[in-house]
Design a protein around this motif. Structure first.
Motif, PDB file in Angstrom:
ATOM      1  N   CYS A  50      86.657 -11.960 -59.774  1.00 32.65           N
ATOM      2  CA  CYS A  50      85.232 -12.000 -59.420  1.00 32.65           C
ATOM      3  C   CYS A  50      84.883 -10.872 -58.452  1.00 32.65           C
ATOM      4  O   CYS A  50      83.732 -10.404 -58.442  1.00 32.65           O
ATOM      5  CB  CYS A  50      84.865 -13.365 -58.833  1.00 32.65           C
ATOM      6  N   TYR A  51      85.840 -10.423 -57.642  1.00 36.40           N
ATOM      7  CA  TYR A  51      85.555  -9.372 -56.657  1.00 36.40           C
ATOM      8  C   TYR A  51      85.336  -8.000 -57.298  1.00 36.40           C
ATOM      9  O   TYR A  51      84.317  -7.356 -57.031  1.00 36.40           O
ATOM     10  CB  TYR A  51      86.660  -9.324 -55.605  1.00 36.40           C
ATOM     11  N   PRO A  52      86.257  -7.508 -58.143  1.00 33.90           N
ATOM     12  CA  PRO A  52      85.977  -6.210 -58.771  1.00 33.90           C
ATOM     13  C   PRO A  52      84.732  -6.219 -59.649  1.00 33.90           C
ATOM     14  O   PRO A  52      83.993  -5.223 -59.683  1.00 33.90           O
ATOM     15  CB  PRO A  52      87.251  -5.919 -59.589  1.00 33.90           C
ATOM     16  N   LEU A  53      84.480  -7.347 -60.334  1.00 30.94           N
ATOM     17  CA  LEU A  53      83.273  -7.413 -61.158  1.00 30.94           C
ATOM     18  C   LEU A  53      82.016  -7.435 -60.295  1.00 30.94           C
ATOM     19  O   LEU A  53      80.973  -6.895 -60.682  1.00 30.94           O
ATOM     20  CB  LEU A  53      83.324  -8.653 -62.051  1.00 30.94           C
ATOM     21  N   CYS A  54      82.125  -8.037 -59.117  1.00 25.94           N
ATOM     22  CA  CYS A  54      81.005  -8.029 -58.174  1.00 25.94           C
ATOM     23  C   CYS A  54      80.728  -6.607 -57.686  1.00 25.94           C
ATOM     24  O   CYS A  54      79.566  -6.190 -57.583  1.00 25.94           O
ATOM     25  CB  CYS A  54      81.316  -8.950 -57.000  1.00 25.94           C
TER      26      CYS A  54
ATOM     27  N   LEU B 172      87.696 -23.350 -55.249  1.00 27.86           N
ATOM     28  CA  LEU B 172      88.045 -23.168 -56.653  1.00 27.86           C
ATOM     29  C   LEU B 172      89.503 -22.759 -56.810  1.00 27.86           C
ATOM     30  O   LEU B 172      90.220 -23.265 -57.685  1.00 27.86           O
ATOM     31  CB  LEU B 172      87.132 -22.105 -57.285  1.00 27.86           C
ATOM     32  N   ILE B 173      89.945 -21.834 -55.973  1.00 32.89           N
ATOM     33  CA  ILE B 173      91.340 -21.385 -56.044  1.00 32.89           C
ATOM     34  C   ILE B 173      92.286 -22.519 -55.678  1.00 32.89           C
ATOM     35  O   ILE B 173      93.350 -22.681 -56.287  1.00 32.89           O
ATOM     36  CB  ILE B 173      91.549 -20.164 -55.134  1.00 32.89           C
ATOM     37  N   GLY B 174      91.910 -23.317 -54.686  1.00 30.95           N
ATOM     38  CA  GLY B 174      92.731 -24.469 -54.330  1.00 30.95           C
ATOM     39  C   GLY B 174      92.851 -25.464 -55.473  1.00 30.95           C
ATOM     40  O   GLY B 174      93.935 -26.008 -55.726  1.00 30.95           O
TER      41      GLY B 174
ATOM     42  N   ASP C 206      89.484 -21.201 -67.261  1.00 26.54           N
ATOM     43  CA  ASP C 206      90.920 -21.458 -67.096  1.00 26.54           C
ATOM     44  C   ASP C 206      91.144 -22.067 -65.708  1.00 26.54           C
ATOM     45  O   ASP C 206      91.187 -21.347 -64.710  1.00 26.54           O
ATOM     46  CB  ASP C 206      91.734 -20.177 -67.250  1.00 26.54           C
ATOM     47  N   LYS C 207      91.288 -23.368 -65.656  1.00 20.09           N
ATOM     48  CA  LYS C 207      91.373 -24.079 -64.379  1.00 20.09           C
ATOM     49  C   LYS C 207      92.782 -24.112 -63.785  1.00 20.09           C
ATOM     50  O   LYS C 207      93.018 -24.810 -62.805  1.00 20.09           O
ATOM     51  CB  LYS C 207      90.873 -25.514 -64.540  1.00 20.09           C
TER      52      LYS C 207
ATOM     53  N   PHE D  60      82.906 -18.918 -60.795  1.00 22.70           N
ATOM     54  CA  PHE D  60      82.790 -20.155 -61.577  1.00 22.70           C
ATOM     55  C   PHE D  60      83.132 -19.928 -63.052  1.00 22.70           C
ATOM     56  O   PHE D  60      83.733 -20.785 -63.696  1.00 22.70           O
ATOM     57  CB  PHE D  60      81.381 -20.732 -61.445  1.00 22.70           C
ATOM     58  N   ILE D  61      82.756 -18.754 -63.570  1.00 25.03           N
ATOM     59  CA  ILE D  61      83.085 -18.440 -64.972  1.00 25.03           C
ATOM     60  C   ILE D  61      84.598 -18.405 -65.158  1.00 25.03           C
ATOM     61  O   ILE D  61      85.143 -19.010 -66.102  1.00 25.03           O
ATOM     62  CB  ILE D  61      82.449 -17.109 -65.396  1.00 25.03           C
ATOM     63  N   PHE D  62      85.305 -17.700 -64.278  1.00 27.32           N
ATOM     64  CA  PHE D  62      86.756 -17.595 -64.399  1.00 27.32           C
ATOM     65  C   PHE D  62      87.434 -18.945 -64.156  1.00 27.32           C
ATOM     66  O   PHE D  62      88.466 -19.236 -64.771  1.00 27.32           O
ATOM     67  CB  PHE D  62      87.298 -16.547 -63.425  1.00 27.32           C
TER      68      PHE D  62
END
Length: 296
Positions: free
Chosen positions: A238-242, A75-77, A228-229, A222-224
């Motif tokens: 996603c990490y802090p929310l996890c 996704l980041i790529g 905003d792609k 996936f939400i983030f």
């Protein structure tokens, strides 16, 4: 000269050599017990499947450390600028490298906590069990706070440990800050998992591991991404929310067992006091009887 293959072999050998050495020492009886090799080929113990239910949450936890990272990298790529693809992924890797500094200590504390807490609960030493849980939490909390302070204050300097390219530092600084924003509560999901394992609540431990370390991470990623792609740094939230979801779900999972253990502790203390009172009363009667016999 061997390039990436050399790095791969170094990792394999680094895990294989101590693993083989410990296994040999274990079966030679160097760690108190001396198991028999023939036991590997005999029928399962009646307690095997009960132990597997407890241990399967650890399997899910281990898988969760690698599987989500593969998808999130994708996704980041996709969200990265084409001409900065390598720099973005290099910056993203810093999150993993620094997270290992935090997680390895927390996991070590958890691994030491599980057997001692399991024994305390089985031995009905409920006060000791709660104290062990408290100490495991504050030690892990202190370490997470210490490592988190550096990512809050000097994320760029920490990123320089792993590279010096200006483009890499531009992305690594932002991603490390965002990815470890709530690292202070990263420990809670591990300690909660160990807490449930110590109580032989393997099903609950698997649920919290699967939801907070695998499902929640991918869902937030996936939400983030789909909102905003073109912003790879945003996906790192996603990490802090996890971590936050791990605290919320962990608290919900731990409340009922803690209340139960506190109740058992009070009953155990009441029974102990009652036994002491009965013993003291019995001693008094014996003294009175002995004194009366001497007078007679």
């Amino acid at each position: 000269k061997s390039g990436i293959q050399g790095a791969g072999w170094a990792t394999v050998l680094g895990d294989a050599i101590p693993g083989i050495a410990i296994t040999i020492c274990y079966f030679r009886g160097k760690f108190t017990l001396k198991p028999d090799w023939h036991g590997l080929f005999r029928k399962f113990s009646p307690h095997t499947f009960k132990a597997l239910r407890v241990g399967i949450s650890q399997l899910v936890s281990n898988l969760s450390t690698s599987i989500p990272g593969i998808i999130i990298r994708k996704l980041i790529g996709n969200a990265s600028p084409p001409d900065e693809f390598n720099s973005v992924l290099a910056g993203y890797n810093v999150i993993f490298r620094y997270a290992m500094v935090t997680c390895c200590v927390v996991i070590a504390v958890n691994m030491g906590y599980i057997p001692s807490a399991s024994y305390s609960y089985a031995a009905k030493r409920y006060k000791r069990f709660l104290r062990l849980t408290f100490h495991a939490m504050w030690i892990s909390q202190l370490w997470c706070l210490l490592t988190n302070i550096f990512t809050w204050a000097i994320p760029r300097e920490i990123s320089k440990i792993f590279g010096s390219d200006p483009e890499y530092l531009k992305w690594a600084e932002k991603m490390l800050l965002v990815g470890n924003m709530l690292g202070i509560i990263n420990y809670f999901r591990f300690i909660c998992q160990g807490f449930l394992q110590a109580l032989q609540m393997g099903g609950y431990a698997m649920i919290i591991t699967f939801t907070t370390q695998l499902v929640a991470l991918l869902v937030f990623a996936f939400i983030f991404y789909y909102t905003d792609k073109h912003d790879p740094v945003r996906i790192c939230w996603c990490y802090p929310l996890c971590y936050a979801s791990g605290v919320v779900m962990g608290v919900c999972m731990m409340i009922k067992p803690i209340i139960k253990i506190r109740k058992l502790q009070k009953e155990s203390e009441a029974n102990t006091e009652k036994s002491l009172d009965e013993a003291q009363t019995s001693d008094k009667f014996e003294e009175i009887y002995s004194y009366s016999s001497n007078d007679a």
